[in-house]
Design a protein around this motif. Structure first.
Motif, mmCIF file in Angstrom:
data_model
loop_
_atom_site.group_PDB
_atom_site.id
_atom_site.type_symbol
_atom_site.label_atom_id
_atom_site.label_comp_id
_atom_site.label_asym_id
_atom_site.label_seq_id
_atom_site.Cartn_x
_atom_site.Cartn_y
_atom_site.Cartn_z
ATOM 1 N N CYS A 1 -90.435 52.813 65.072
ATOM 2 C CA CYS A 1 -91.195 51.813 65.821
ATOM 3 C C CYS A 1 -92.665 52.124 65.612
ATOM 4 O O CYS A 1 -93.062 53.290 65.574
ATOM 5 N N ARG A 2 -93.469 51.080 65.461
ATOM 6 C CA ARG A 2 -94.893 51.227 65.185
ATOM 7 C C ARG A 2 -95.720 50.449 66.204
ATOM 8 O O ARG A 2 -95.216 49.572 66.883
ATOM 9 N N GLN A 3 -96.997 50.762 66.262
ATOM 10 C CA GLN A 3 -97.916 50.095 67.180
ATOM 11 C C GLN A 3 -98.129 48.622 66.835
ATOM 12 O O GLN A 3 -98.484 47.833 67.694
ATOM 13 N N GLY B 1 -99.526 50.089 61.004
ATOM 14 C CA GLY B 1 -99.372 50.506 62.394
ATOM 15 C C GLY B 1 -98.953 51.961 62.513
ATOM 16 O O GLY B 1 -98.052 52.420 61.797
ATOM 17 N N ALA B 2 -99.618 52.664 63.410
ATOM 18 C CA ALA B 2 -99.256 54.062 63.661
ATOM 19 C C ALA B 2 -97.845 54.118 64.229
ATOM 20 O O ALA B 2 -97.436 53.262 65.014
ATOM 21 N N VAL B 3 -97.097 55.114 63.841
ATOM 22 C CA VAL B 3 -95.746 55.296 64.361
ATOM 23 C C VAL B 3 -95.831 55.617 65.853
ATOM 24 O O VAL B 3 -96.635 56.432 66.283
ATOM 25 N N SER B 4 -95.013 54.941 66.631
ATOM 26 C CA SER B 4 -94.910 55.215 68.064
ATOM 27 C C SER B 4 -93.751 56.184 68.276
ATOM 28 O O SER B 4 -92.583 55.780 68.242
ATOM 29 N N ARG C 1 -97.129 49.484 55.617
ATOM 30 C CA ARG C 1 -97.395 49.184 57.029
ATOM 31 C C ARG C 1 -98.576 50.014 57.522
ATOM 32 O O ARG C 1 -98.711 51.187 57.177
ATOM 33 N N CYS D 1 -90.440 47.341 65.591
ATOM 34 C CA CYS D 1 -89.392 48.298 65.214
ATOM 35 C C CYS D 1 -88.635 47.778 64.005
ATOM 36 O O CYS D 1 -88.375 46.577 63.890
ATOM 37 N N THR E 1 -89.871 55.127 69.167
ATOM 38 C CA THR E 1 -88.923 55.511 68.118
ATOM 39 C C THR E 1 -87.845 56.413 68.710
ATOM 40 O O THR E 1 -86.651 56.217 68.459
#
Length: 113
Positions: free
Chosen positions: A80-82, A94-97, A92, A73, A101
């Protein structure tokens, strides 16, 4: 059958984050809110000993952090991302969570999970 058991054990070891109150996420080491890692919240939900251990590690960025389950995060991005990694393009990867989030920052997020 043995492989399936090992997979289940590995999944059980990866703890989900918990949200003990609105706008707060905790793992077993830290608690954070929309401003970042919080000593007061860590003490409140995880205990004084855990907070003392985390905050005795010297100065560190309280606004960009990775929870024990790998969720990253960033307060400045309000996402927040994976994961916390960067691609070759410097962005970045990482896929957004959306789930984490929303739990941490409120509102809606563009991705699932």
């Amino acid at each position: 059958m043995l492989l399936a058991g090992a997979t289940l054990s590995a999944q059980a070891g990866q703890q989900a984050l918990r949200s003990p109150e609105r706008g707060v996420l905790c793992d077993r080491y830290i608690c954070a809110n929309e401003k970042g890692i919080s000593r007061a919240l860590t003490e409140k939900y995880l205990g004084q000993r855990v907070a003392a251990k985390v905050f005795s590690q010297g100065d560190f960025d309280l606004t960009a952090f990775t929870f024990a389950n790998g969720i990253f995060c960033d307060v400045k991005e309000r996402l927040c991302r994976q994961d916390r990694y960067y691609g070759a393009d410097g962005k970045r990867t990482g896929a957004v969570s959306g789930k984490y989030t929303r739990l941490l920052f409120g509102g809606s997020a563009g991705a699932t999970q």
